[in-house]
Design a protein around this motif. Sequence first.
Motif, PDB file in Angstrom:
ATOM      1  N   SER A  23      -1.385  -1.877  11.401  1.00 43.87           N
ATOM      2  CA  SER A  23      -1.862  -2.927  10.505  1.00 43.87           C
ATOM      3  C   SER A  23      -1.852  -4.290  11.194  1.00 43.87           C
ATOM      4  O   SER A  23      -2.819  -5.054  11.104  1.00 43.87           O
ATOM      5  CB  SER A  23      -1.000  -2.971   9.237  1.00 43.87           C
TER       6      SER A  23
ATOM      7  N   LEU B 217       2.725  -8.727   6.083  1.00 44.40           N
ATOM      8  CA  LEU B 217       2.983  -7.307   6.290  1.00 44.40           C
ATOM      9  C   LEU B 217       4.211  -6.794   5.540  1.00 44.40           C
ATOM     10  O   LEU B 217       4.286  -5.608   5.210  1.00 44.40           O
ATOM     11  CB  LEU B 217       3.134  -7.020   7.785  1.00 44.40           C
TER      12      LEU B 217
ATOM     13  N   ASP C 202      -2.640  -2.476   2.220  1.00 46.85           N
ATOM     14  CA  ASP C 202      -2.265  -3.891   2.281  1.00 46.85           C
ATOM     15  C   ASP C 202      -3.331  -4.726   1.572  1.00 46.85           C
ATOM     16  O   ASP C 202      -4.534  -4.426   1.645  1.00 46.85           O
ATOM     17  CB  ASP C 202      -2.168  -4.359   3.736  1.00 46.85           C
TER      18      ASP C 202
END
Length: 418
Positions: free
Chosen positions: A28, A50, A135
């Motif tokens: 990510s 994150l 996310d």
Amino acid sequence: MLEVRLLGKFDTKYKKKSINITSRPAQSLFAYLILNAGTPHRREKLAGLLWPDSLEETARSNLRHTLWQIRKSLPASQPKVEFLLADDLSISFNTAAEYWLDVAGLEKLSESASADTLIALLSEYQGELLPGFYDEWVVLEREHLYSIFEHHMARLMALLQAEKRWLDILDWAERWIKLGQKPEPAYRALMTAHAAKGDMSKVVATYERCVKSLKEFGIEPSEQSRELYKNLKVGKESFETKSTVPLGEKRIESPKTNVPTPLTSFIGRKKELKEIARLLSTSRLLTLTGPGGVGKTRLAIQAANSLVRQFKDGVFWVELVGLSDENLIPQEMAQSLNVGEISQGSVMESLKTFLKPKELLIVLDNCEHLIHGCAIYAEQILSACPRIKILTTSIEALGLFNETAWLVPSLPLPETKN
């Protein structure tokens, strides 16, 4: 060269050999940095992005460890140009390094690109951005990239139809259906191609697929699709002599509305529909806000159809999901409103002249990626046309004075059966 694919999968290679970035946080972070290559990001921002639910100290520690994982996985670049640039304050992906990113070509596609250029670059779209990643930043970027993909796919269908490349249409329309979100223009392209090849049974089958697919969203095919199917059913010769609209373009099919017609009412949404009607009765600009997937578009469709009788000159739908240039918003509105002659001045001036004497509702759907332009043009229309009202859907409000922003409640969870 470092090759990175984020569309349809997360895959990195260096000199054709796979690079093993295994942890999801590392993937990510790497994806976020390369998608925003050249932009330094402060460490505290990345840590919060994150690990939003972690304590700041824990999130920063996670960031340091994740950055170490990425650097350990990446090869030593030749010549010595680091892929990642990091100091005590910020981290960025180095644009001076040699790399290739599948997303980059999609974002740089020109509005004047030929069909063959579109085919070459759209071939890199192997699916949604980072499937399986949830996310918040991924969800927003995923929607943005899909809107670009959908816009250029509609352009490709129009170009292939104009060039009578029926086999290419059969291939690319099916590819769009497989990768897309119930794309009606793809079904129209398939019907046209099958008719051109003389296979009317497949025209019927394609239309039935379209109906079934859209029914999952609680809507029926647009008037444009229904009219095309009707024309095709009377025979190929009849179809070719009729004036048809190129695929990917919009036109008004009814003197009162071009809003998609729902097949069924939205269960549990009656309260929301009443609230939208109430807010529009006292406001000339209403924006339905909320995150992607909350049901803003479906609710706007239902509300718009229920309000047609309340506006003397109708209710008109302007779809912005496939538009990537805010300067083209007036053209999109003019097509949807069926504005005839465009004066020697700007399209916007012709649009205001057309709308000034009318009493109607304009629905601008999916404004979030063009929010600045939507705000500018909405304000101009409302100022020049005293009997026009505008309903918009967007992740965030347009930010105009006298705008009413209403947060769409989340869809209720389906009841489970014991």
